[in-house]
Design a protein around this motif. Structure first.
Motif, PDB file in Angstrom:
ATOM      1  N   THR A 157      -9.542  14.748  -2.445  1.00  0.00           N
ATOM      2  CA  THR A 157     -10.345  13.501  -2.557  1.00  0.00           C
ATOM      3  C   THR A 157      -9.499  12.239  -2.651  1.00  0.00           C
ATOM      4  O   THR A 157      -9.721  11.145  -1.783  1.00  0.00           O
ATOM      5  CB  THR A 157     -10.959  13.420  -4.261  1.00  0.00           C
ATOM      6  OG1 THR A 157     -11.995  14.279  -4.193  1.00  0.00           O
ATOM      7  CG2 THR A 157     -11.542  12.177  -4.269  1.00  0.00           C
ATOM      8  N   CYS A 158      -8.148  12.717  -3.034  1.00  0.00           N
ATOM      9  CA  CYS A 158      -7.042  11.559  -3.151  1.00  0.00           C
ATOM     10  C   CYS A 158      -6.848  11.170  -1.704  1.00  0.00           C
ATOM     11  O   CYS A 158      -6.459   9.922  -1.193  1.00  0.00           O
ATOM     12  CB  CYS A 158      -5.712  12.139  -3.891  1.00  0.00           C
ATOM     13  SG  CYS A 158      -4.559  10.952  -3.813  1.00  0.00           S
ATOM     14  N   GLU A 159      -6.714  12.108  -0.934  1.00  0.00           N
ATOM     15  CA  GLU A 159      -6.106  12.195   0.485  1.00  0.00           C
ATOM     16  C   GLU A 159      -7.289  11.385   1.269  1.00  0.00           C
ATOM     17  O   GLU A 159      -6.880  10.489   2.212  1.00  0.00           O
ATOM     18  CB  GLU A 159      -5.729  13.262   1.235  1.00  0.00           C
ATOM     19  CG  GLU A 159      -4.293  13.805   0.871  1.00  0.00           C
ATOM     20  CD  GLU A 159      -3.349  12.801   1.148  1.00  0.00           C
ATOM     21  OE1 GLU A 159      -3.123  12.243   2.131  1.00  0.00           O
ATOM     22  OE2 GLU A 159      -2.517  12.441  -0.170  1.00  0.00           O
ATOM     23  N   VAL A 163      -5.441  -3.449  -1.423  1.00  0.00           N
ATOM     24  CA  VAL A 163      -6.473  -2.272  -1.283  1.00  0.00           C
ATOM     25  C   VAL A 163      -6.055  -1.167  -2.099  1.00  0.00           C
ATOM     26  O   VAL A 163      -4.735  -0.603  -1.987  1.00  0.00           O
ATOM     27  CB  VAL A 163      -6.694  -1.800   0.126  1.00  0.00           C
ATOM     28  CG1 VAL A 163      -7.456  -0.577   0.221  1.00  0.00           C
ATOM     29  CG2 VAL A 163      -7.136  -2.989   0.965  1.00  0.00           C
ATOM     30  N   ALA A 164      -6.925  -0.929  -3.078  1.00  0.00           N
ATOM     31  CA  ALA A 164      -6.759   0.501  -4.018  1.00  0.00           C
ATOM     32  C   ALA A 164      -8.094   0.935  -4.112  1.00  0.00           C
ATOM     33  O   ALA A 164      -8.961   0.462  -4.330  1.00  0.00           O
ATOM     34  CB  ALA A 164      -6.366  -0.065  -5.165  1.00  0.00           C
ATOM     35  N   LEU A 219      -6.749  -1.531   5.400  1.00  0.00           N
ATOM     36  CA  LEU A 219      -5.684  -2.580   5.462  1.00  0.00           C
ATOM     37  C   LEU A 219      -5.503  -2.767   6.999  1.00  0.00           C
ATOM     38  O   LEU A 219      -5.352  -4.013   7.548  1.00  0.00           O
ATOM     39  CB  LEU A 219      -4.423  -1.929   5.136  1.00  0.00           C
ATOM     40  CG  LEU A 219      -4.142  -2.214   3.704  1.00  0.00           C
ATOM     41  CD1 LEU A 219      -2.749  -1.287   3.322  1.00  0.00           C
ATOM     42  CD2 LEU A 219      -4.131  -3.467   3.107  1.00  0.00           C
ATOM     43  N   ASP A 220      -5.934  -1.907   7.860  1.00  0.00           N
ATOM     44  CA  ASP A 220      -5.700  -2.096   9.148  1.00  0.00           C
ATOM     45  C   ASP A 220      -6.780  -3.045   9.827  1.00  0.00           C
ATOM     46  O   ASP A 220      -6.463  -4.023  10.466  1.00  0.00           O
ATOM     47  CB  ASP A 220      -5.990  -0.699  10.104  1.00  0.00           C
ATOM     48  CG  ASP A 220      -5.003   0.157  10.088  1.00  0.00           C
ATOM     49  OD1 ASP A 220      -3.685  -0.202   9.724  1.00  0.00           O
ATOM     50  OD2 ASP A 220      -4.931   1.297  10.309  1.00  0.00           O
ATOM     51  N   VAL A 221      -8.093  -3.001   9.224  1.00  0.00           N
ATOM     52  CA  VAL A 221      -9.139  -3.892   9.595  1.00  0.00           C
ATOM     53  C   VAL A 221      -8.892  -5.199   8.990  1.00  0.00           C
ATOM     54  O   VAL A 221      -8.706  -6.306   9.793  1.00  0.00           O
ATOM     55  CB  VAL A 221     -10.457  -3.525   8.955  1.00  0.00           C
ATOM     56  CG1 VAL A 221     -11.425  -4.526   9.083  1.00  0.00           C
ATOM     57  CG2 VAL A 221     -10.975  -2.027   9.774  1.00  0.00           C
ATOM     58  N   ALA A 230      -8.334   3.821   2.384  1.00  0.00           N
ATOM     59  CA  ALA A 230      -7.323   2.293   2.263  1.00  0.00           C
ATOM     60  C   ALA A 230      -6.518   2.012   3.379  1.00  0.00           C
ATOM     61  O   ALA A 230      -6.471   0.852   3.549  1.00  0.00           O
ATOM     62  CB  ALA A 230      -6.361   2.881   0.909  1.00  0.00           C
ATOM     63  N   ARG A 231      -6.056   2.847   4.025  1.00  0.00           N
ATOM     64  CA  ARG A 231      -5.109   2.656   5.199  1.00  0.00           C
ATOM     65  C   ARG A 231      -6.184   1.969   6.357  1.00  0.00           C
ATOM     66  O   ARG A 231      -5.591   0.998   6.964  1.00  0.00           O
ATOM     67  CB  ARG A 231      -4.689   3.936   6.041  1.00  0.00           C
ATOM     68  CG  ARG A 231      -3.366   4.332   4.937  1.00  0.00           C
ATOM     69  CD  ARG A 231      -2.899   5.672   5.286  1.00  0.00           C
ATOM     70  NE  ARG A 231      -1.853   5.990   4.736  1.00  0.00           N
ATOM     71  CZ  ARG A 231      -1.251   7.129   4.651  1.00  0.00           C
ATOM     72  NH1 ARG A 231      -2.085   8.214   5.427  1.00  0.00           N
ATOM     73  NH2 ARG A 231      -0.066   7.617   3.758  1.00  0.00           N
TER      74      ARG A 231
END
Length: 211
Positions: free
Chosen positions: A96-98, A53-54, A108-110, A104-105
């Motif tokens: 925006t980055c945060e 994921v990115a 990944l969790d999903v 993304a997190r």
């Protein structure tokens, strides 16, 4: 040249990769559109399939214009030319980055539900449905590199010539059956290019685990 859909593109890419000698291969589809392509590659190579994921960092007011990318855990990367063109600095994009890192997190969790994915010592193939600017692929490659793969490969069915050349500095090998100078967008090389959903990603991962 147009692929019927991402599955057809994956089969073309898989054929280009079949002649390689792979050591304990791990295929990471770049979510979300890379998963249908990666699924075909993993089936062909008899490899484990998982997800990378990115998230694209968009310019303020123009989120579709990617000036950088970030993964769940890595440092954000920025396209210097895009920043100059937009008159932006990385500091201007911190919020925006945060937000994109949090997304993304979440993804990944999903997708992984807490499963650990072993990268160290393996041939790792980052697969997407195409390569335009390459900023998200670069972020995914750098994150994978930090985990210590034996060999790191970027594989896409179609890509922009300049971006492919630039990412040759990030990957040990870049594989692209259809390289184009007149690229413009990934979608123009597909007859069907619907958005891949979370449900489709999860179904492909589940299907692969039971094949």
């Amino acid at each position: 040249m147009k692929f019927a859909d991402r599955t057809a593109a994956g089969r073309v890419l898989a054929e280009a990769l079949e002649t390689g000698v792979w050591v304990d291969p791990l295929v990471l589809g770049l979510a979300r559109g890379g998963l249908p392509v990666a699924h075909e590659v993993a089936l062909s190579l008899g490899a484990e399939l998982d997800v990378a994921v990115a998230r694209k960092i968009g310019a303020p007011g123009h989120p579709e214009f990617g000036v950088g990318a970030v993964t769940a855990g890595g440092e954000p990367i920025f396209d210097a030319h895009a920043l100059r063109t937009s008159g932006l600095t990385p500091e201007d994009l911190s919020s925006t980055c945060e937000a994109e890192r949090r997304e993304a997190r979440r993804r990944l969790d999903v997708y992984r539900s807490g499963r650990a994915v072993r990268v160290t010592g393996r041939d790792v193939l980052i697969v997407d449905d195409g390569l335009a600017t390459g900023v998200t692929a670069r972020a995914a490659l750098r994150e994978a590199r930090e985990a210590g793969p034996r060999r790191l490969v970027l594989a896409v069915p179609v890509g922009a010539t300049q971006s492919l050349r630039h990412l040759g500095t990030e990957a040990d090998l870049v594989v692209c059956p259809h390289e184009r100078v007149d690229f413009r967008s990934v979608g123009r090389f597909y007859r069907r290019f619907d958005q891949t959903t979370d449900a489709e990603v999860l179904a492909l991962l589940e299907q692969h685990r039971h094949d």
